[in-house]
Scaffold this active site. Structure first.
Site, PDB file in Angstrom:
ATOM      1  N   HIS A 147       0.811  -1.205   0.167  1.00  0.00           N
ATOM      2  CA  HIS A 147      -0.073   0.011   0.033  1.00  0.00           C
ATOM      3  C   HIS A 147       0.837   1.168  -0.058  1.00  0.00           C
ATOM      4  O   HIS A 147       1.930   1.176   0.206  1.00  0.00           O
ATOM      5  CB  HIS A 147      -1.010   0.029   1.062  1.00  0.00           C
ATOM      6  CG  HIS A 147      -0.267  -0.028   2.460  1.00  0.00           C
ATOM      7  ND1 HIS A 147       0.282  -1.002   2.878  1.00  0.00           N
ATOM      8  CD2 HIS A 147      -0.377   0.845   3.668  1.00  0.00           C
ATOM      9  CE1 HIS A 147       0.847  -0.861   4.349  1.00  0.00           C
ATOM     10  NE2 HIS A 147       0.387   0.342   4.654  1.00  0.00           N
ATOM     11  N   HIS A 149       1.235   4.031   1.928  1.00  0.00           N
ATOM     12  CA  HIS A 149       1.808   4.594   3.146  1.00  0.00           C
ATOM     13  C   HIS A 149       3.407   4.523   3.102  1.00  0.00           C
ATOM     14  O   HIS A 149       4.033   3.615   2.910  1.00  0.00           O
ATOM     15  CB  HIS A 149       1.338   3.986   4.537  1.00  0.00           C
ATOM     16  CG  HIS A 149      -0.020   4.139   4.806  1.00  0.00           C
ATOM     17  ND1 HIS A 149      -0.828   3.377   5.660  1.00  0.00           N
ATOM     18  CD2 HIS A 149      -0.841   4.967   4.299  1.00  0.00           C
ATOM     19  CE1 HIS A 149      -1.922   3.967   5.764  1.00  0.00           C
ATOM     20  NE2 HIS A 149      -2.090   4.814   4.672  1.00  0.00           N
ATOM     21  N   ASP A 151       5.865   4.284   4.992  1.00  0.00           N
ATOM     22  CA  ASP A 151       6.622   3.335   5.802  1.00  0.00           C
ATOM     23  C   ASP A 151       6.596   2.002   5.162  1.00  0.00           C
ATOM     24  O   ASP A 151       7.300   1.270   5.724  1.00  0.00           O
ATOM     25  CB  ASP A 151       6.131   3.189   7.252  1.00  0.00           C
ATOM     26  CG  ASP A 151       4.796   2.740   7.306  1.00  0.00           C
ATOM     27  OD1 ASP A 151       3.978   2.972   6.511  1.00  0.00           O
ATOM     28  OD2 ASP A 151       4.352   2.012   8.506  1.00  0.00           O
ATOM     29  N   HIS A 152       5.908   1.848   4.002  1.00  0.00           N
ATOM     30  CA  HIS A 152       5.971   0.735   3.085  1.00  0.00           C
ATOM     31  C   HIS A 152       6.570   0.983   1.894  1.00  0.00           C
ATOM     32  O   HIS A 152       6.728   0.001   1.003  1.00  0.00           O
ATOM     33  CB  HIS A 152       4.560  -0.069   2.992  1.00  0.00           C
ATOM     34  CG  HIS A 152       4.173  -0.529   4.553  1.00  0.00           C
ATOM     35  ND1 HIS A 152       4.144  -1.858   4.711  1.00  0.00           N
ATOM     36  CD2 HIS A 152       3.576   0.116   5.558  1.00  0.00           C
ATOM     37  CE1 HIS A 152       3.582  -2.025   6.125  1.00  0.00           C
ATOM     38  NE2 HIS A 152       3.149  -0.991   6.500  1.00  0.00           N
ATOM     39  N   HIS A 204      -7.531  -1.051   5.202  1.00  0.00           N
ATOM     40  CA  HIS A 204      -6.559  -0.214   6.040  1.00  0.00           C
ATOM     41  C   HIS A 204      -6.198   1.052   4.593  1.00  0.00           C
ATOM     42  O   HIS A 204      -6.121   2.099   5.201  1.00  0.00           O
ATOM     43  CB  HIS A 204      -5.259  -1.125   6.005  1.00  0.00           C
ATOM     44  CG  HIS A 204      -4.133  -0.255   6.604  1.00  0.00           C
ATOM     45  ND1 HIS A 204      -4.283   0.126   7.724  1.00  0.00           N
ATOM     46  CD2 HIS A 204      -2.821   0.076   5.949  1.00  0.00           C
ATOM     47  CE1 HIS A 204      -3.305   0.737   7.986  1.00  0.00           C
ATOM     48  NE2 HIS A 204      -1.952   0.945   6.883  1.00  0.00           N
ATOM     49  N   ASP A 228      -0.286  -4.351   5.992  1.00  0.00           N
ATOM     50  CA  ASP A 228      -1.101  -3.727   7.165  1.00  0.00           C
ATOM     51  C   ASP A 228      -2.299  -4.415   7.211  1.00  0.00           C
ATOM     52  O   ASP A 228      -3.124  -3.801   7.991  1.00  0.00           O
ATOM     53  CB  ASP A 228      -0.914  -2.349   7.440  1.00  0.00           C
ATOM     54  CG  ASP A 228       0.373  -1.474   7.943  1.00  0.00           C
ATOM     55  OD1 ASP A 228       1.293  -2.461   8.009  1.00  0.00           O
ATOM     56  OD2 ASP A 228       0.564  -0.760   7.755  1.00  0.00           O
ATOM     57  N   HIS A 266       4.732  -5.681  10.458  1.00  0.00           N
ATOM     58  CA  HIS A 266       5.229  -4.961  11.789  1.00  0.00           C
ATOM     59  C   HIS A 266       5.584  -6.001  12.772  1.00  0.00           C
ATOM     60  O   HIS A 266       4.799  -6.840  12.772  1.00  0.00           O
ATOM     61  CB  HIS A 266       4.092  -3.740  12.312  1.00  0.00           C
ATOM     62  CG  HIS A 266       3.742  -2.664  11.486  1.00  0.00           C
ATOM     63  ND1 HIS A 266       4.811  -1.397  11.621  1.00  0.00           N
ATOM     64  CD2 HIS A 266       3.285  -2.229  10.287  1.00  0.00           C
ATOM     65  CE1 HIS A 266       4.487  -0.483  10.658  1.00  0.00           C
ATOM     66  NE2 HIS A 266       3.316  -0.967   9.869  1.00  0.00           N
TER      67      HIS A 266
END
Length: 360
Positions: A147, A149, A151-152, A204, A228, A266
């Site tokens: 996705h 975001h 942090d990905h 998400h 996520d 995570h």
């Protein structure tokens, strides 16, 4: 067209009705209680509004990228060797290498050890991923992004520029940076002997995908890279969907085999299992897993992968169909059991309880 440039009539009516209700409440003999009630309502709405504004800035503007870069610098300083000690899994000609990045994220390299070709999943820290590529002596040919975001997806630009033939895969609905090859539900990416299927799992984010590595070509277990959507004993927040949407996505994963290895985005295992113990304190499978996880985390060892068979036994977000969990959460509107709406309500109740548990 008489109302062009003005709010629609229904909006005027609704606004006047709301104002009238406020005046009545404030003029009532119990006006102090009314004021407290109104203050609570406005505070709750303000928090939701502020969150939506912050989320939009993070996902749709350059401010999100700046925040990600700050996260990256802090994590590199705090965890120069990564937040956790990981162990690769080696199968018959296939290697799965978890890479600890940021403060609790995982990126992954999936390697065809014979062809020396690699696929990166969610490479948020390009420096850490590149170091693993060089250490393994492989060629990066594809990036699979679950996705948008940061942090990905934060490493997509640097890695795709460094590796000229590298393709960036993901959902076209998600605004993934540097996307070159859009994927739809059940599309398959082939790299050497690696056969990786994309599964649409919105909730998400609108375009969230998970990736299923088929175990048949290498005669081993299939591997689910869940981003996520799903964690060890937990699931992701529903930022761009409803509880019904998230439930449907979780059911997609529930349809996979018990021996499927779960590689999450995570390291949340200890926290998630602690919450699972609140809603199902007598779950022995959870208790055994918690003891193992605590031993792992005392030595800063990674807790992934688990299996979907294990997750079915202790992950409350995969157990909304279970009578034990339904009874533990108390009554909910509508019939329980196979009814999709009531299971979605249970899922939403779990998320609310999880937030309360985390805030204590």
């Amino acid at each position: 067209m008489a109302w062009q440039g003005w709010p629609a009539p229904w909006l005027w009516v609704a606004s006047c009705g709301l104002l009238l209700l406020v005046l009545v409440l404030l003029a009532s003999p119990r006006s102090c209680r009314a004021r407290r009630t109104l203050r609570g309502l406005f505070m709750a709405r303000s928090k939701r509004l502020l969150f939506r504004i912050g989320y939009s800035l993070y996902t749709r503007t350059w401010l999100g990228y700046l925040f990600y870069r700050q996260q990256l610098r802090r994590a590199r300083n705090r965890y120069p060797k990564g937040h956790s000690r990981t162990q690769p899994r080696l199968f018959n000609g296939v290697k799965v290498l978890p890479i600890p990045v940021l403060s609790d994220n995982y990126s992954y390299l999936i390697i065809d050890t014979q062809a020396r070709l690699a696929v990166a999943v969610d490479p948020s820290d390009p420096q850490a991923v590149q170091a693993s590529i060089e250490k393994e002596g492989v060629t990066l040919v594809a990036i699979l992004c679950t996705h948008k975001h940061w942090d990905h997806s934060g490493g997509n630009r640097d890695l795709s520029r460094r590796h000229q033939d590298c393709r960036v895969y993901g959902s076209p609905q998600d605004g993934i940076p540097y996307l070159t090859h859009p994927l739809c539900h059940q599309d398959v990416v082939s790299v050497g002997r690696l056969q990786i299927q994309a599964l649409a799992t919105p909730g998400h984010t609108q375009g969230h995908l998970v990736y299923l590595l088929d175990g048949e070509p290498y005669e081993g277990p299939s591997c689910l890279f869940s981003g996520d959507l799903l964690f060890l004993s937990g699931c992701g927040r529903t930022f761009e969907g409803t509880a019904e949407t998230m439930l449907s996505s979780l059911d997609t994963v529930l349809g996979l085999g018990d021996d499927t290895l779960l590689w999450p985005g995570h390291e949340y295992a200890e926290e998630n299992l602690g919450f699972a113990g609140v809603v199902e304190p007598e779950n022995l499978a959870r208790e055994r897993k918690m003891q193992w996880v605590q031993r792992q985390r005392m030595e800063r060892k990674s807790t992934c992968p688990s299996t979907l068979g294990e997750e079915r036994a202790y992950n409350p977000f995969l157990r909304t169909h279970c009578l034990v969990l339904q009874e533990a959460l108390g009554p909910s509107p509508g019939p329980t059991g196979d009814d999709g709406c009531s299971r979605a309500q249970l899922l939403e109740k779990l998320r609310q309880l999880k937030d309360l548990h985390k805030s204590k």
